[in-house]
Write an enzyme that holds these catalytic residues in place. Structure first.
Site, short mmCIF file in Angstrom:
data_model
loop_
_atom_site.label_atom_id
_atom_site.label_comp_id
_atom_site.label_asym_id
_atom_site.label_seq_id
_atom_site.Cartn_x
_atom_site.Cartn_y
_atom_site.Cartn_z
CB CYS A 1 16.01 24.98 42.34
SG CYS A 1 15.76 25.70 40.73
NE ARG B 1 21.63 24.96 46.35
CZ ARG B 1 22.78 24.32 46.30
NH1 ARG B 1 23.47 24.17 47.38
NH2 ARG B 1 23.23 23.83 45.17
CD1 TRP C 1 17.69 32.16 40.80
CD2 TRP C 1 18.14 30.95 38.96
NE1 TRP C 1 18.45 32.93 39.95
CE2 TRP C 1 18.74 32.22 38.82
CE3 TRP C 1 18.28 30.03 37.93
CZ2 TRP C 1 19.47 32.59 37.70
CZ3 TRP C 1 19.01 30.39 36.82
CH2 TRP C 1 19.60 31.66 36.71
CG ASN D 1 17.51 21.66 42.27
OD1 ASN D 1 16.35 22.06 42.34
ND2 ASN D 1 18.33 21.61 43.31
N GLY D 2 18.07 21.71 37.77
CA GLY D 2 18.82 21.42 36.55
C GLY D 2 17.99 21.78 35.33
CD GLU E 1 34.79 39.74 44.81
OE1 GLU E 1 34.60 39.35 43.64
OE2 GLU E 1 34.07 39.38 45.76
CE LYS F 1 30.61 40.07 46.41
NZ LYS F 1 31.53 39.11 45.91
CD GLU G 1 27.45 39.21 43.83
OE1 GLU G 1 26.84 38.22 43.42
OE2 GLU G 1 28.62 39.14 44.25
CG HIS H 1 45.02 52.63 26.51
ND1 HIS H 1 45.84 53.20 25.56
CD2 HIS H 1 45.81 52.31 27.56
CE1 HIS H 1 47.10 53.19 26.02
NE2 HIS H 1 47.10 52.66 27.23
CE LYS I 1 27.14 31.47 48.66
NZ LYS I 1 27.95 32.69 48.56
C1 AGP Z 1 29.96 36.07 44.11
O1 AGP Z 1 29.57 37.09 44.91
C2 AGP Z 1 28.97 35.40 43.31
N1 AGP Z 1 27.67 35.49 43.67
C3 AGP Z 1 29.41 34.44 42.25
O2 AGP Z 1 30.17 35.16 41.33
C4 AGP Z 1 30.19 33.19 42.71
O3 AGP Z 1 31.45 33.55 43.21
C5 AGP Z 1 30.31 32.22 41.53
O4 AGP Z 1 29.03 31.87 41.08
C6 AGP Z 1 31.12 30.98 41.85
O5 AGP Z 1 30.56 30.25 42.89
P1 AGP Z 1 31.36 29.08 43.58
O6 AGP Z 1 32.52 29.69 44.28
O7 AGP Z 1 30.39 28.43 44.52
O8 AGP Z 1 31.82 28.15 42.49
#
Ligand code: AGP
Length: 606
Positions: free
Chosen positions: A2, A27, A72, A98-99, A481, A485, A488, A504, A601
């Site tokens: 958040c 965020r 969030w 937040n938290g 990766e 991508k 997500e 396997h 984020k």
């Molecule tokens: C990547 O596309 C992500 N949304 C996520 O995996 C991100 O890399 C991860 O949460 C780590 O974030 P940071 O680099 O800010 O620690």
């Protein structure tokens, strides 16, 4: 997660809060709210985006003190009621948070027994009720907040206002970031500098356990025992323009397109032509210490972890030190053996990811030497580490990480060069890597020029219900990766496997409905990879090959050809077509590219 914004000063708070929330929306973005103090508290909060909130905040919302939040959801579904701020029953206290308050249920039961009526399902609402009770006996809002927080177990970044103290905001942090912004006779606070850069570059980061009182004419900070603390003011070099889309349709495309520049910035001033070494001033390690490590352990989450896998490979190849990467979220929970001769490296774009921060803290507690590879200057992880490398990639706004991923891999190449050149790596190999790193920005431009071809391929494959990504050794983190991508931002199911593991088990999945993206660099494993393509095609699977040459149409339906660099550095370049592929697949499927569902984020909760 958040986002929090707070303002106290001579201007109307509401437009500043809304503008700040818009900057923080990446965020968390399922609901938003603001409260302004002006002869009582006036609040608006809605399920939806900040734009939905702005539409319902009336122009008559006057007053120079306020707090805002973009959410969030953790406790309770996104709804108007669960949105922050949360008020006390007497509407005197307002809180944004937040938290996660871990003992919220227990506190709630006690407060209800004491007559409190809760409106929401959130853990946060216990804070407004608790503070409303402590404020009556306290000499200050700060004291009331401190007393209330003593009963709280969990993580928080909070901002609190009291309608009976219209000149101050109190903020506190424990595990969730809070940064103060110092203006001209006005003060700001936020969970992220993104909300502040339009108004000030002078910032102060709160430490865990600290509380700050903000007034228009300044601020004071206190430790949890009420002792006043002295703080250092930092000047941030990120500009408001960094948070605009700059004419691109999405932040993600802007950030992918920035990579020639961001990679150049990560390299700037760090390559030495005379000795073919890397200058990394921030490591805070002398040559003797640098030579003393027998192992490197890399931790990070999500894409940061995958870039760490590329990093481990680079360190093993160039410095010949055993290295491996592990998700920080797992590492912190498995009571790892912390060794004095291991160099630990934590990776984080935001510098705030809670799992990574907690892992770093655990390492430090056990005497581990931890370096950080971090993008956000002055962030919690950067401050917690013994030294490190800043990416200088500029703020990354889109939820999906792209430019931070490539810059992290480049930072690892620099670290590997640095470690290698005080050990076994020859000057000739040092020069080869330095020259290769210098070529990257122009080669990234060449890859970006392939966008029309990749857009077409993404359109072609995006309708598949599921996709396989494979790569061998250096190509495997690239495949992981690439799959990350795609899933997500497009919500297309994607699996990543080492190409060698396909037979396997996962080969059973291959068929016409499950195309494969294969990472096939021109390296010593080329023939093995081509054999794997043959095995996929023999089972009716379609293949999109990403590599350094086209191949027999019997082996691949489509090929994306990227420029070749030094073999060790190739993974950096091979990642970029996969970013464009995921982006265009998401656009073709009409996804919310920059704000994919369920994600945020910076993951500042466990
Ligand atoms: C990547 O596309 C992500 N949304 C996520 O995996 C991100 O890399 C991860 O949460 C780590 O974030 P940071 O680099 O800010 O620690």
């Amino acid at each position: 997660m958040c986002g929090i914004v707070a303002y106290v000063g001579p201007k109307d708070a509401a437009p500043i809060l809304l503008e700040g929330l818009q900057r923080l929306e990446y965020r968390g973005y399922d609901s938003a709210g603001v409260v302004v103090s002006n002869k009582g508290l006036r609040m608006r909060k809605v399920k939806g985006r900040v734009a939905d909130l702005a539409a319902v905040v009336p122009a008559r919302f006057k007053g120079g003190l306020g707090i805002g939040h973009t959410r969030w959801a953790t406790h309770g579904a996104p709804s108007d009621i669960n949105a922050h701020p949360h008020l006390s029953g007497d509407e005197r206290i307002a809180v944004v948070h937040n938290g996660i308050i871990e003992n919220a249920d227990e506190l709630r039961a006690k407060l209800e027994a004491d007559g409190a009526i809760f409106l929401s399902e959130t853990d946060t609402e216990v804070l407004s009720h608790l503070i409303a009770r402590t404020v009556k006996e306290a000499d200050s809002l700060e004291e009331a907040v401190r007393t209330a927080l003593k009963r709280v177990v969990g993580t928080y970044g909070i901002a609190v206002i009291d309608s009976e103290r219209p000149g101050e905001v109190v903020v506190a942090r424990n595990g969730s970031p809070i940064v103060l912004g110092i203006g001209e006779k006005e003060m700001f606070a936020a969970s992220d500098v993104a909300a502040l850069v339009r108004y000030t570059r002078q910032v102060v980061h709160l430490e865990d356990g600290e509380i700050a009182v903000l007034r228009a004419d300044g601020f004071n900070t206190f430790a949890s025992d009420a002792r006043e603390t002295a703080k250092e003011t930092l000047t941030v070099d990120w500009e408001a323009g960094h948070y605009d889309t700059g004419g691109y349709e999405h932040y993600l495309l802007k950030e992918i397109s920035e990579q020639p520049d961001t990679v150049a910035r990560t390299l700037r001033g760090r390559l030495d032509d005379r000795f073919h070494i890397a200058h990394l001033g921030g490591l805070n390690m002398d040559a003797r210490e640098t030579r003393s490590f027998r192992r490197v352990k890399i931790i990070g989450c999500g894409s940061a972890y995958y870039s760490g896998q590329i990093g481990a490979q680079l360190i093993e190849e160039l410095a010949r030190i055993p290295a491996d990467a592990e998700p920080a979220s797992e590492f912190r929970y498995r009571s790892p053996v912390v060794e004095a001769d291991t160099l630990y490296v934590a990776i984080s774009q935001s510098g705030e990811t809670y799992d990574t921060l907690a892992a770093v803290q655990e390492l430090k507690r056990k005497g581990g030497r931890v370096l950080g590879i971090v993008n956000t200057v002055g962030s919690a992880i950067a401050r917690e580490c013994d030294g490190g490398v800043y990416l200088h990639a500029g703020p990354e706004v889109s939820v999906a990480s792209t430019k931070a991923f490539t810059s992290t891999a480049v930072a690892f190449a620099l670290l590997a060069l640095h470690l290698g050149r005080v050990r076994d790596l020859s000057p000739a190999d040092g020069r080869r890597i330095c020259d290769g790193l210098r070529r990257l920005p122009d080669q990234i431009k060449e890859i970006l020029a392939l966008e029309p071809q990749i857009r077409e391929l993404a359109g072609k494959y995006a309708e598949s219900p599921s996709m396989m990504f494979v790569g061998r050794v250096r190509g495997y983190p690239v495949a992981r990766e690439g799959a990350q991508k795609l899933k997500e931002i497009s919500y297309v199911h994607a699996e990543a496997y080492p190409a060698s593991e396909l037979k396997h088990g996962p080969l059973a999945l291959i068929g016409p409905d499950m195309p494969t993206v294969a990472i096939v660099p021109d390296d010593e494993l080329l023939d093995k990879n081509l054999t794997t393509l043959g095995e996929i095609r023999a089972r009716g699977g379609r293949v999109l090959m990403v590599g350094h040459r086209t191949t027999d149409p019997k082996l691949a339906d489509d090929c994306v050809v990227v420029p070749k660099n030094e073999t060790e550095l190739d993974p950096i370049l091979l990642s970029i077509p996969l970013q464009l592929f995921a982006y265009h697949a998401a656009v073709a499927l009409e996804r919310d590219v920059d704000k994919p569902r369920n994600l945020a984020k910076s993951v500042t909760v466990e």
